[in-house]
Scaffold this active site. Structure first.
Site, PDB file in Angstrom:
ATOM      1  N   ASP A  96      66.816 -10.313  26.994  1.00 11.45           N
ATOM      2  CA  ASP A  96      66.576 -10.144  28.301  1.00 11.45           C
ATOM      3  C   ASP A  96      68.042 -10.709  29.152  1.00 11.45           C
ATOM      4  O   ASP A  96      68.300 -11.802  28.766  1.00 11.45           O
ATOM      5  CB  ASP A  96      65.605 -10.997  28.850  1.00 11.45           C
ATOM      6  CG  ASP A  96      64.863 -10.867  30.124  1.00 11.45           C
ATOM      7  OD1 ASP A  96      65.730  -9.919  30.886  1.00 11.45           O
ATOM      8  OD2 ASP A  96      64.144 -11.568  30.744  1.00 11.45           O
ATOM      9  N   ASP A 130      66.853  -3.993  31.274  1.00  6.76           N
ATOM     10  CA  ASP A 130      67.774  -5.095  30.966  1.00  6.76           C
ATOM     11  C   ASP A 130      66.658  -5.907  30.041  1.00  6.76           C
ATOM     12  O   ASP A 130      66.832  -6.898  29.748  1.00  6.76           O
ATOM     13  CB  ASP A 130      67.803  -6.140  32.115  1.00  6.76           C
ATOM     14  CG  ASP A 130      66.855  -6.487  33.092  1.00  6.76           C
ATOM     15  OD1 ASP A 130      65.138  -5.854  32.934  1.00  6.76           O
ATOM     16  OD2 ASP A 130      66.886  -7.284  33.711  1.00  6.76           O
ATOM     17  N   GLU A 131      65.889  -5.245  29.298  1.00 11.06           N
ATOM     18  CA  GLU A 131      64.886  -5.857  28.470  1.00 11.06           C
ATOM     19  C   GLU A 131      64.426  -5.067  27.261  1.00 11.06           C
ATOM     20  O   GLU A 131      64.267  -3.855  27.268  1.00 11.06           O
ATOM     21  CB  GLU A 131      63.804  -6.289  28.931  1.00 11.06           C
ATOM     22  CG  GLU A 131      63.537  -7.655  29.753  1.00 11.06           C
ATOM     23  CD  GLU A 131      62.294  -7.634  30.102  1.00 11.06           C
ATOM     24  OE1 GLU A 131      61.322  -8.231  29.609  1.00 11.06           O
ATOM     25  OE2 GLU A 131      61.881  -7.459  31.390  1.00 11.06           O
TER      26      GLU A 131
END
Lengths: 155, 413
Positions: free
Chosen positions: B14, B107-108
């Site tokens: 993350d 973003d993960e």
């Protein structure tokens, strides 16, 4: 309209710091310190690139220091295009800036803002910030109908 | 319980305040400063640095409220093209360490990992975090655990710029004991309120609760979470995104409006974007829903079923207009619009409208093809419906031609 700018302190040569006593303009908000130039300052100034050198010039005609220059710190790009400044032998300059300030909003500027440099009756250089109508984004972000003419940047 | 060498686990990567970190990758001046990334055409903070968060600014906060909380904040405009570039670089790093990576959001990522020979899961988590930092310049946090729910909770706990592998039940329980149950993805206010009367307020409370009780309160999806919290992986890492059940386009107007002409322009813009997506996925819509949230808190909804599923602009616009009329509340100020396509059918399975004059379909397909070709050459939306003229400032801003939903392949938003 843009009421001030901030420039990363590393962009300003030490010699200019001393000559114009810029120390009191240095601010820290984290990261690299910045030097602020605000129109509301007692002596409003702006940095400008002129003849390949960074110089500090008087920002506009606040307090009517000149009897014939307009009592403001900004001019429209359209006003320049229409030739209203022609008789004053204006010089287009770049005002380097890292941040702009408008209605309390500090926003990032990549290079700087376009400016117009003119002499007053005592041959003192006076710089006016050039404006254009705000983009949709700028108007929503700042609620201002005019924005500075940014150098090779559109926000 | 301790995982033995060679055992599998699930990792969660993350990025830390991703949009701000992405801006800092290309702009060193922003490092160390309170930074907010603005979305909704400049109206709201969609991401903030830890410095700005410390001042009390939250995601989604209108800029005028953020200014009060953090007058020293520096604001930048969102740039999803750049964020996608960095996102895909991070994805590459994740794929180097795992054969199975789920592109969960921009973003993960979730990924499967095997404990390295002669190494540990903790060492692996450290090395992934460091590799992303060295190669991409974005600080990330990596969590490794027995299940994806635990991995996400662990990476959330280790933020920022952390790396933590927790494989031991005792360590898991210590971590779960001080995390509120709302930290679990899938448990928000309403579900948490259902659990509260039973004394279930922390993640550990949920893990220790009776499984049947959890199922009765939170249905089967809640039971899945229970298994996951207890270390039984029931939610797999999906390397390929499952087929969409619905596709939608829309969002905030930035500037609220009660003008029907502007609402119609937004309808057409969102519909054109939706059709691009239908074409990309090779599906046709059997139902179209227009949802309009208003400033007053009301929600206008218009829904129309199509006689024959379609991905054609002329057909969908014909049904979208009456749906907009249903969703429209006269004189009320609208803030958002969502156009949702449901009952999706593969285009190859669509029979076509038997009662439509064939020439009409041929012409519509030819126009759509021309539009695609012109836009491929001259830029997205270069050729578009004239009904969008009321939104000229939106189209003038290049940032509006690539949004978060245009980043494809993510399994979540």
């Amino acid at each position: 309209m843009c009421l001030g700018i901030a420039l990363a302190s590393s962009e300003i040569p030490n010699e200019l710091f001393a000559r114009h006593a810029l120390g009191h303009r240095v601010h820290e908000r984290g990261g690299e310190p910045e030097v602020r130039f605000l129109y509301r300052d007692r002596h409003p100034r702006l940095p400008v690139w002129r003849d390949g050198r960074l110089q500090i010039a008087r920002w506009g005609n606040a307090g009517r220091k000149s009897r014939f220059l307009p009592e403001t710190g900004w001019t429209w790009q359209a006003t320049i295009d229409q030739g209203y400044w022609k008789n004053l032998n204006p010089v287009m300059v770049d005002i380097p800036a890292s941040l702009g300030l408008e209605r309390g909003v500090w926003y990032r500027i990549r290079q700087g803002v376009r400016g117009l440099l003119v002499p007053d009756e005592n041959r003192v250089a006076v710089v006016y910030m050039i404006c254009e109508p705000s983009s949709h984004y700028y108007q929503i972000m700042t609620r201002s109908t005019r924005m500075p003419l940014l150098i090779e940047e559109r926000i | 319980m301790t995982i033995k060498q060679g055992m599998k686990a699930i990792g969660h990567l993350d990025a830390d305040c991703f949009y701000v970190s992405a801006e800092r990758v290309r702009d060193g001046f922003l490092r160390g400063k309170p930074v907010g990334v603005l979305g909704n055409q400049g109206a709201c903070v969609i991401a903030k640095s830890y410095e700005m968060k410390g001042a009390g600014v939250s995601t989604g906060m209108p800029i005028w409220d953020a200014l009060v909380k953090c007058p020293e904040g520096v604001y930048v405009k969102r740039d999803f093209r750049w964020y996608e570039v960095l996102s895909r670089l991070m994805l590459e790093v994740a794929r180097e360490v795992s054969p199975r990576v789920e592109y969960y959001s921009i973003d993960e990522f979730f990924f499967t990992v095997v404990e390295p020979r002669g190494g540990t899961f903790q060492g692996l988590a450290d090395s992934i975090r460091d590799r992303v930092w060295e190669r991409v310049g974005v600080p990330v946090t990596v969590g490794i655990a027995r299940t994806r729910t635990l991995a996400k909770l662990i990476s959330d706990a280790a933020k920022p710029f952390g790396a933590l592998a927790v494989m031991d039940r005792g360590a898991e329980e210590r971590l779960l004991s001080d995390r509120p149950v709302t930290e679990i993805t899938g448990i928000a206010g309403r579900r948490a309120a259902r659990l509260a009367p039973w004394g279930i307020t922390t993640c550990l409370d949920l893990a220790r609760a009776d499984r049947r009780l959890v199922r009765s309160l939170l249905t089967a999806s809640g039971e899945e979470l229970w298994w996951e919290l207890n270390g039984d992986p029931v939610r797999s890492v999906q390397a390929r995104r499952p087929a969409h059940k619905a596709l939608s386009r829309g969002g905030s107007f930035g500037e609220s409006t009660s003008d029907p002409a502007v609402l119609h322009a937004w309808l057409v813009r969102n519909l054109e974007r939706l059709i691009e997506e239908l074409e990309y996925h090779g599906v046709s819509a059997g139902r179209l829903t227009i949802a309009i949230p208003y400033k007053s808190g009301q929600l206008g909804v218009g829904q129309v079923n199509l006689a024959v599923p379609s991905d054609r602009f002329d057909v969908l616009l014909d049904v979208a207009r009456p749906a907009l009329r249903k969703a429209w509340i006269p004189r009320a100020t609208a803030t958002h619009m969502h156009v949702i396509a449901e009952h999706l059918t593969s285009r190859s399975d669509c029979s076509g409208d038997l009662f439509e004059p064939p020439a009409r379909g041929v012409r519509a397909r030819a126009v759509a093809q021309l539009k695609r070709e012109v836009n491929a050459r001259h830029g997205r939306f270069a050729l578009r419906s004239a009904a969008t003229l009321a939104l000229a400032p939106i189209y003038r801003d290049a940032a509006n031609s690539h949004d978060i939903c245009d980043v494809r392949g993510k399994s979540c938003f």
